[in-house]
Design a protein around this motif. Structure first.
Motif, PDB file in Angstrom:
ATOM      1  N   PHE A 118       0.952  -1.234   0.038  1.00 52.13           N
ATOM      2  CA  PHE A 118      -0.052   0.082   0.079  1.00 52.13           C
ATOM      3  C   PHE A 118       0.804   1.127   0.043  1.00 52.13           C
ATOM      4  N   ALA A 119       1.767   1.284   0.872  1.00 53.20           N
ATOM      5  CA  ALA A 119       3.051   2.229   0.975  1.00 53.20           C
ATOM      6  C   ALA A 119       3.827   2.483  -0.169  1.00 53.20           C
ATOM      7  N   ALA A 120       4.038   1.420  -0.729  1.00 52.18           N
ATOM      8  CA  ALA A 120       4.779   1.507  -2.141  1.00 52.18           C
ATOM      9  C   ALA A 120       4.060   2.153  -3.156  1.00 52.18           C
ATOM     10  N   ASN A 121       2.746   1.576  -3.253  1.00 51.23           N
ATOM     11  CA  ASN A 121       1.826   2.058  -4.166  1.00 51.23           C
ATOM     12  C   ASN A 121       1.620   3.663  -4.221  1.00 51.23           C
ATOM     13  N   GLU A 122       1.465   4.057  -3.071  1.00 45.29           N
ATOM     14  CA  GLU A 122       1.598   5.587  -2.781  1.00 45.29           C
ATOM     15  C   GLU A 122       2.486   6.260  -3.339  1.00 45.29           C
ATOM     16  N   PHE A 123       3.702   5.751  -2.888  1.00 45.90           N
ATOM     17  CA  PHE A 123       4.958   6.367  -3.097  1.00 45.90           C
ATOM     18  C   PHE A 123       5.209   6.466  -4.538  1.00 45.90           C
ATOM     19  N   ILE A 124       4.996   5.307  -5.181  1.00 47.51           N
ATOM     20  CA  ILE A 124       5.233   5.352  -6.700  1.00 47.51           C
ATOM     21  C   ILE A 124       4.272   6.252  -7.492  1.00 47.51           C
ATOM     22  N   HIS A 125       3.456   6.680  -6.961  1.00 44.59           N
ATOM     23  CA  HIS A 125       2.458   7.805  -7.706  1.00 44.59           C
ATOM     24  C   HIS A 125       2.994   9.132  -7.622  1.00 44.59           C
ATOM     25  N   HIS A 126       3.637   9.384  -6.296  1.00 44.01           N
ATOM     26  CA  HIS A 126       4.129  10.620  -5.806  1.00 44.01           C
ATOM     27  C   HIS A 126       5.699  10.830  -5.996  1.00 44.01           C
ATOM     28  N   TYR A 127       6.196   9.919  -6.234  1.00 44.77           N
ATOM     29  CA  TYR A 127       7.809   9.809  -6.662  1.00 44.77           C
ATOM     30  C   TYR A 127       8.223   8.846  -7.543  1.00 44.77           C
ATOM     31  N   PRO A 128       7.797   9.200  -8.827  1.00 43.02           N
ATOM     32  CA  PRO A 128       7.979   8.417  -9.907  1.00 43.02           C
ATOM     33  C   PRO A 128       9.344   7.919 -10.215  1.00 43.02           C
ATOM     34  N   SER A 129       9.758   6.992 -10.917  1.00 37.96           N
ATOM     35  CA  SER A 129      11.214   6.562 -11.264  1.00 37.96           C
ATOM     36  C   SER A 129      11.607   7.558 -12.059  1.00 37.96           C
ATOM     37  N   ARG A 130      12.929   7.938 -11.990  1.00 39.15           N
ATOM     38  CA  ARG A 130      13.436   9.011 -12.654  1.00 39.15           C
ATOM     39  C   ARG A 130      14.624   8.454 -13.552  1.00 39.15           C
ATOM     40  N   HIS A 131      14.943   7.104 -13.509  1.00 38.11           N
ATOM     41  CA  HIS A 131      16.133   6.738 -14.113  1.00 38.11           C
ATOM     42  C   HIS A 131      15.849   5.255 -14.864  1.00 38.11           C
ATOM     43  N   GLY A 132      16.761   4.777 -15.755  1.00 40.13           N
ATOM     44  CA  GLY A 132      16.826   3.569 -16.226  1.00 40.13           C
ATOM     45  C   GLY A 132      17.404   2.634 -15.517  1.00 40.13           C
ATOM     46  N   ASN A 133      18.182   3.183 -14.357  1.00 38.02           N
ATOM     47  CA  ASN A 133      18.903   2.182 -13.502  1.00 38.02           C
ATOM     48  C   ASN A 133      17.919   2.238 -12.194  1.00 38.02           C
ATOM     49  N   LEU A 134      17.321   0.998 -11.782  1.00 37.48           N
ATOM     50  CA  LEU A 134      16.315   0.863 -10.576  1.00 37.48           C
ATOM     51  C   LEU A 134      17.134   1.201  -9.361  1.00 37.48           C
ATOM     52  N   HIS A 135      18.426   0.780  -9.384  1.00 33.10           N
ATOM     53  CA  HIS A 135      19.277   1.215  -8.188  1.00 33.10           C
ATOM     54  C   HIS A 135      18.948   2.405  -7.617  1.00 33.10           C
TER      55      HIS A 135
END
Lengths: 289, 86, 257
Positions: free
Chosen positions: C71-88
């Motif tokens: 649930f927290a990850a879901n909310e986080f992903i919407h508020h702080y989307p990924s900005r890099h091709g490197n998942l690290h």
């Protein structure tokens, strides 16, 4: 990467079977030095500047040729190429001197936001021109040839006008890159989009194919249809082995990678799969010769 | 200040009597202990998660009320005022 | 026929904002319906990014449980989307997010646990650096020792929490089989996260020792760092701590201010 060496000298990948190097197997691989043709890594897993991943990779690089397989370049995106990403890849390639460097025929970012997935491109003239241009940009930056891989997809766009195999072949012909032919992805798409996977093989000429990928997928059956998902979490299935035999007959022996990412088994399982591929190449090659 | 100066002078001088620190010399990979975090090197891959396939519920539609409450080992954290901000 | 940009924008709207109005019309509906097909990609995005967070924040996950973490990850992903091709590089704002996340309000230590886990993640991948050769200090005029500015190894992070985060971290390790109870009223931690031979270690520091290293890490002089440590404790043992942090490879370079 403050290593003892200044870098490594080029070391060609033979037409043999290799396996993906996964961090869970670092210890085992370093200790047992398995007899594989090469190791392939996901380039981005070495975008960090130091620490254990580089110690292991440097150690293995002295004994094995390497293939660098990228997942995050977003080649097909309409965003400008990510300069930081390609520059970091260039540093790694210059240092480790992998024999093969590959990426995917897909896109994964838009307006600077990344979806970290291999999203399908439409097979149109516009997309073809775009990806050819992008591949050339990357090859100019890296000052070397790259390979592009056909991806698994779970949808087709209504406005695609070019068969996938023709699109893949044209990208290579027009940009000068090579093809990383993922035989599992061909099979997955053949079932998902209802075409004959042999037609795909026939549409690609042998001189363009520089590497082959094999992996396991998952079959999901629903009341309204079946869909295969490229999960990389199990053994290569019989149908894909059969298609691989046809690929080896058509293209000759090629560096062949066993890919496994999820529910990673012990190293010996991967080595057994690589052995199967190796045996197929040797058997078919002996028949030809 | 004189006290500080003396402290520093003594400490830096005795530092020069030490040998070169040995602990950070990059180890032979085979000698590296199996450490916490080794698996962290590998988040980037190119598979599709099986749990993401069609037919499963939308992964971001998890609106069950029970999910809104942390229910892990945090229940073993006792005492103090965990509600005040850090 | 949509241009490539329009297609990617339609797909992006679906992946980012759950808006399938445009993309569904661009997808063939042979067998599985178009909306079922695009759903695979949206689910994959959420699963991939949630798994990336899980890999960096296993202790946070264990503390809150699988359901709440998703649930927290879901909310986080919407508020702080990924900005890099490197998942690290994905997920560094998770501590900040947790500190603002209403559903986690009763667990004020969570952001500090997340900061500790991100520090370990960064240290794991940080660049290597040779240790300091103490003999090189012979080139320095003893009158100028106070003006020495040391540099910390890139694979070091300092962290302070008013909560016993090291204990919380320890009892939530996979191989821990003791009593997992933690007394939150126990004193907080000054932590040095370090990498020795590729392995991550957590060292709890004394307060003046922490002040000393923190001041150095801000680019201040040895003189200033010693003053700061002495303010915490007037018997600060500089001899001991300076030697300790040169020997454990934390202080790796120096220059004169």
């Amino acid at each position: 990467m403050t290593s003892p060496a200044e870098g490594f000298t080029a070391r060609p990948i033979p037409a043999r079977a290799g396996i993906g190097l996964r961090s869970e197997h670092y210890q085992d691989v370093v200790a047992s030095r398995p007899a594989v043709g090469f190791f392939e890594i996901h380039s981005e897993n070495y975008f960090g500047l130091g620490g254990a991943p580089h110690r292991y990779l440097e150690t293995l690089r002295t004994d094995y040729p390497l293939s660098f397989h990228g997942v995050g370049m977003s080649l097909g995106s309409v965003d400008p190429l990510n300069e930081a990403h390609t520059q970091r890849l260039k540093q790694l390639v210059d240092y480790y001197q992998p024999d093969l460097v590959s990426e995917h025929l897909s896109w994964s970012s838009l307006n600077g936001q990344y979806f970290n997935d291999l999203l399908p491109l439409p097979y149109t003239r516009e997309a073809l021109n775009h990806i050819v241009d992008r591949v050339q940009q990357v090859q100019n930056t890296l000052k070397r040839q790259i390979l592009v891989e056909n991806v698994s997809s779970y949808l087709q766009y209504t406005h695609s006008t070019i068969p996938e195999w023709e699109f893949v072949a044209q990208v290579a012909e027009q940009s000068g890159c090579g093809i990383l032919l993922d035989v599992n992805n061909i099979y997955v798409n053949a079932i998902n989009h209802n075409f004959n996977p042999r037609t795909f093989l026939d549409g690609v000429s042998a001189r363009l194919v520089k590497e082959i990928h094999l992996a396991g997928h998952t079959v999901n059956e629903f009341e309204d249809g079946t869909i295969l998902i490229d999960t990389h979490d199990q053994l290569v299935c019989d149908e894909v082995w059969s298609l691989y035999r046809d690929a080896v007959r058509r293209f000759g022996p090629k560096p062949t990678l066993i890919e496994w990412d999820t529910n990673l088994p012990k190293l010996s399982v991967l080595l057994d799969e690589a052995n199967t591929a190796q045996t197929i190449m040797e058997t078919l090659h002996a028949q030809v010769a | 200040m004189t006290n500080t100066k003396t402290l520093i002078s003594t400490a830096v001088s005795s530092l020069m009597l030490l040998g070169i620190a040995g602990t950070t010399v990059p180890a032979n990979a085979a000698d590296m202990e199996k450490c916490y975090g080794v698996a962290k090197a590998g988040k980037n891959d190119c598979q599709t998660a099986n749990s993401s396939c069609a037919g499963t519920a939308t992964k971001d539609a998890q609106k069950d009320a029970w999910l809104f409450v942390p229910k892990g080992t945090c229940e073993k954290l006792v005492g103090g005022s965990s509600k005040s901000g850090a | 026929m949509p241009r490539l940009r329009e297609l990617q924008q339609a797909f992006g709207s679906w992946l980012q904002f759950d808006d399938a109005s445009e993309i569904a019309a661009l997808v063939c509906a042979n067998g599985l319906a178009g909306n079922r097909r695009v759903q695979i990609y949206r689910n994959n995005l959420l699963v991939t990014l949630t798994d990336a967070l899980r890999a960096v924040y296993p202790v946070v996950e264990k503390l809150v449980g699988d359901g709440f973490f998703r649930f927290a990850a879901n909310e986080f992903i919407h508020h702080y989307p990924s900005r890099h091709g490197n998942l690290h590089l994905f997920g560094h704002e998770f501590a900040k997010f947790l500190s603002e996340f209403a559903a986690a309000k009763g667990h004020a230590y969570l952001p500090d646990v997340a900061r500790l886990e991100w520090a370990q993640h960064e240290v794991y991948h940080a660049v290597d650096h040779a240790p300091l050769a103490p003999q090189s200090l012979t080139a320095i005029d003893p009158d100028r020792y106070e003006s020495l500015c040391f540099t910390l190894h890139p694979a070091r992070r300092l962290l302070y929490s008013p909560y016993p985060v090291v204990r919380i971290w320890e009892v939530n390790q996979p191989d821990f089989d003791g009593d997992q109870t933690v007394d939150l009223s126990a004193s907080g931690n000054c932590v040095l996260v370090l990498r020795i031979n590729g392995a991550i270690e957590l060292h709890t520091l004394a307060r003046p020792e922490y002040r000393f290293l923190a001041t150095i890490s801000e680019g201040k002089t040895l003189g200033q760092a010693v003053e700061a440590a002495l303010e915490q404790h007037r018997d600060f043992d500089l001899n001991h701590y300076l030697a300790k942090h040169v020997q454990n490879g934390t202080l790796v370079e120096f220059n004169l201010a």
